[in-house]
Write a protein that holds these residues in place. Structure first.
Motif, PDB file in Angstrom:
ATOM      1  N   ASP A  73       0.870  -1.183   0.000  1.00  0.00           N
ATOM      2  CA  ASP A  73       0.000   0.000   0.000  1.00  0.00           C
ATOM      3  C   ASP A  73       0.903   1.226   0.000  1.00  0.00           C
ATOM      4  N   GLY A  74       1.355   1.633  -1.173  1.00  0.00           N
ATOM      5  CA  GLY A  74       2.379   2.664  -1.260  1.00  0.00           C
ATOM      6  C   GLY A  74       3.690   2.026  -1.679  1.00  0.00           C
ATOM      7  N   PHE A  75       4.783   2.703  -1.367  1.00  0.00           N
ATOM      8  CA  PHE A  75       6.112   2.219  -1.764  1.00  0.00           C
ATOM      9  C   PHE A  75       7.041   2.288  -0.557  1.00  0.00           C
ATOM     10  N   LYS A  76       7.539   1.129  -0.144  1.00  0.00           N
ATOM     11  CA  LYS A  76       8.461   1.059   0.995  1.00  0.00           C
ATOM     12  C   LYS A  76       9.816   0.583   0.484  1.00  0.00           C
ATOM     13  N   PHE A  77      10.847   1.386   0.795  1.00  0.00           N
ATOM     14  CA  PHE A  77      12.200   1.076   0.356  1.00  0.00           C
ATOM     15  C   PHE A  77      13.059   0.756   1.576  1.00  0.00           C
ATOM     16  N   ARG A  78      13.536  -0.462   1.628  1.00  0.00           N
ATOM     17  CA  ARG A  78      14.345  -0.887   2.771  1.00  0.00           C
ATOM     18  C   ARG A  78      15.813  -0.614   2.505  1.00  0.00           C
ATOM     19  N   VAL A  79      16.487  -0.081   3.530  1.00  0.00           N
ATOM     20  CA  VAL A  79      17.925   0.146   3.492  1.00  0.00           C
ATOM     21  C   VAL A  79      18.511  -0.446   4.765  1.00  0.00           C
ATOM     22  N   ASP A  80      19.811  -0.506   4.843  1.00  0.00           N
ATOM     23  CA  ASP A  80      20.465  -1.033   6.035  1.00  0.00           C
ATOM     24  C   ASP A  80      20.050  -0.197   7.246  1.00  0.00           C
ATOM     25  N   GLY A  81      19.386  -0.847   8.215  1.00  0.00           N
ATOM     26  CA  GLY A  81      19.020  -0.166   9.453  1.00  0.00           C
ATOM     27  C   GLY A  81      17.682   0.530   9.435  1.00  0.00           C
ATOM     28  N   GLY A  82      16.892   0.365   8.365  1.00  0.00           N
ATOM     29  CA  GLY A  82      15.592   1.020   8.392  1.00  0.00           C
ATOM     30  C   GLY A  82      14.862   0.992   7.062  1.00  0.00           C
ATOM     31  N   TRP A  83      13.828   1.835   6.950  1.00  0.00           N
ATOM     32  CA  TRP A  83      13.070   1.919   5.704  1.00  0.00           C
ATOM     33  C   TRP A  83      12.448   3.304   5.553  1.00  0.00           C
ATOM     34  N   LEU A  84      12.158   3.623   4.289  1.00  0.00           N
ATOM     35  CA  LEU A  84      11.476   4.867   3.944  1.00  0.00           C
ATOM     36  C   LEU A  84      10.269   4.491   3.093  1.00  0.00           C
TER      37      LEU A  84
END
Length: 470
Positions: A421-432
């Motif tokens: 539901d939307g766009f979630k971008f995972r990175v090292d240590g978290g997400w946006l």
């Protein structure tokens, strides 16, 4: 006049603009026709309302429309919370519940929520069926007088708020809270939760805020988020309270303040509930969370051997899973949550008082309980902003995210992309995460990271990306 449509949680509109008696008649006629087509329940409805302008008059009018269409009505005799209506709908075996409320919207709004026979939100499929009846709800329709409908036993009135308060008294260990001498500050935000906590705990133990009938609500939306709770944040330490509770206009959402005057968000409340119900009460079941909610719940699921489900955003996706499956805790980032053994419905007062009970039983401060979570399951901090932009820019951003996506976020490689539901971008240590409003030129930007500074930095980068600066 704009077309009447039901959003995430009912129909809402500005009073005297689109929220008129004529439009209410149409919505109520359509809903009555839908009720008469249902097999569930006894064919009756329960109707309640909150403290907004003309709430009692709107509810009485809706009751007359239903009854004039041949649907029996149980009408609350004063304002009551949305979870009270949901509970009474199931308890009385009614087919549906109706709440005249705009929930956490600004005070110039009112609304019309539909509850199902199981005591939770009407499902999206049910709402679609009601909407399909709207074109038929036109033309002449004779609405009978309220007194005549009461004489015909098509309308009865009852004390819903008192009955609901009694229910909470049975489900919460009120005596333990009283014996502990716990002092609570409660901001009802001028909404329907007024008086309930005081009735349960006794006036000496409760510091009341927003406990007056003020339909203008001082111009502030009754939404229990940090920026709206300045008075409560100050009152808790100043009045030597152990905790502060805040509920929205119809009291189905909760916000908490710890003894130091710090806001405790919904992510932490959900995690506290999982820990308390599983470790202290020995309960099991799945965890259901919406897409913007903390990964801490996933860590807890792994530790406890509980399955975690992630749904699109909106409690309408959580409620049916509470009914159909074995769910321990279900909830969303915006303050709505439910637990096993209560209602398949958001209930801010029940959740808030459960946390107070938790503090007493565990002999911990609220800040101590939160620190314990962080120590055990790792630090999880969130940030969010609702970014008003142009519709053209909003669509351009969505096109880019759905096309090429993002390879990096704030200089960090993207390790995974999720699009529930939307766009979630995972990175090292978290997400946006980015999610667009369906009705406004607004993009909501969320993040989670191992520190508040890092979470804020991710959102700041996301804002820059939307504005073309990143």
């Amino acid at each position: 006049m704009r077309e009447i449509t039901f959003g995430t949680d009912g129909w809402r509109a500005v009073i005297a603009e689109d929220y008129t008696f004529d439009n209410l008649t149409r919505v109520a006629r359509a809903t009555a026709a839908w009720v008469q087509q249902q097999d569930a329940g006894d064919g009756s409805v329960v109707i309640g309302y909150d403290t907004r302008f003309q709430g009692a008059a709107f509810a009485k009018h809706v009751a007359c429309v239903f009854a004039s269409a041949g649907v029996r009505v149980a009408l609350a005799n004063s304002f009551a919370t949305t979870p009270a209506v949901s509970w009474a709908t199931a308890d009385r075996g009614a087919t549906a519940g109706i709440v005249i409320t705009a929930s956490h919207n600004p005070p110039e709004y009112n609304g019309f929520k539909i509850k199902s026979h199981v005591g939770g939100p009407a499902t999206p499929a049910m709402i679609a069926e009601v909407e399909a009846e709207l074109p038929n709800a036109k033309g002449r329709f004779k609405i009978k007088e309220f007194g005549d409908l009461c004489d015909e036993a098509l309308i009865e009135t009852f004390d819903l708020q008192t009955a609901y308060t009694g229910l909470l008294g049975e489900k919460i260990d009120v005596e333990a809270i009283k014996e502990a001498g716990t002092r609570v500050a409660y901001d009802a935000m001028y909404g329907a939760g007024q008086s309930v906590v005081t009735e349960l705990l006794g006036k000496p133990r409760v510091v009341e805020l927003g406990h007056e009938l003020n339909p203008g609500m001082h111009g502030q939306a009754p939404e229990p988020i940090e920026r709206n709770l300045g008075a409560l944040l100050e009152a808790v330490p100043a009045s030597h309270c152990a905790v502060g509770l805040a509920t929205d206009g119809d009291a189905d959402r909760i916000g908490l303040v710890d003894e130091e005057g710090a806001f405790v968000d919904s992510h932490k409340i959900l995690a506290l509930l999982v820990k308390y119900l599983h470790e202290e009460k020995g309960l099991r079941g799945d965890i259901v969370k919406t897409f913007s909610t903390t990964d801490m719940l996933d860590r807890m699921g792994e530790a406890y051997g509980l399955t975690v489900h992630t749904t699109p955003i909106g409690f309408k996706y959580v409620g049916p899973m509470m009914v159909e499956g074995d769910v321990l805790v279900g909830g969303e980032e915006s303050g709505g949550m439910a637990v096993k053994g209560h209602l398949p419905e958001r209930d801010g007062l029940f959740i808030g008082l459960t946390v107070v009970e938790m503090m007493v039983k565990r002999e911990r401060t609220l800040s101590g309980l939160v620190r314990e979570l962080m120590d055990e399951f790792g630090p999880h901090y969130q940030s969010r902003t609702d970014l008003h932009t142009t519709e053209a820019r909003k669509q351009a951003v969505l096109a880019q995210l759905s096309g090429d996506g993002l390879a990096t976020v704030d200089g960090k490689p993207v390790t995974a992309t999720e699009t529930i539901d939307g766009f979630k971008f995972r990175v090292d240590g978290g997400w946006l995460m980015f999610r667009a409003s369906g009705t406004e030129p607004v993009l909501r930007v969320y993040s989670e990271a191992a520190s508040q500074d890092a979470a804020d930095a991710l959102v700041a980068w996301g804002v820059g990306f939307v504005e073309g600066d990143a």
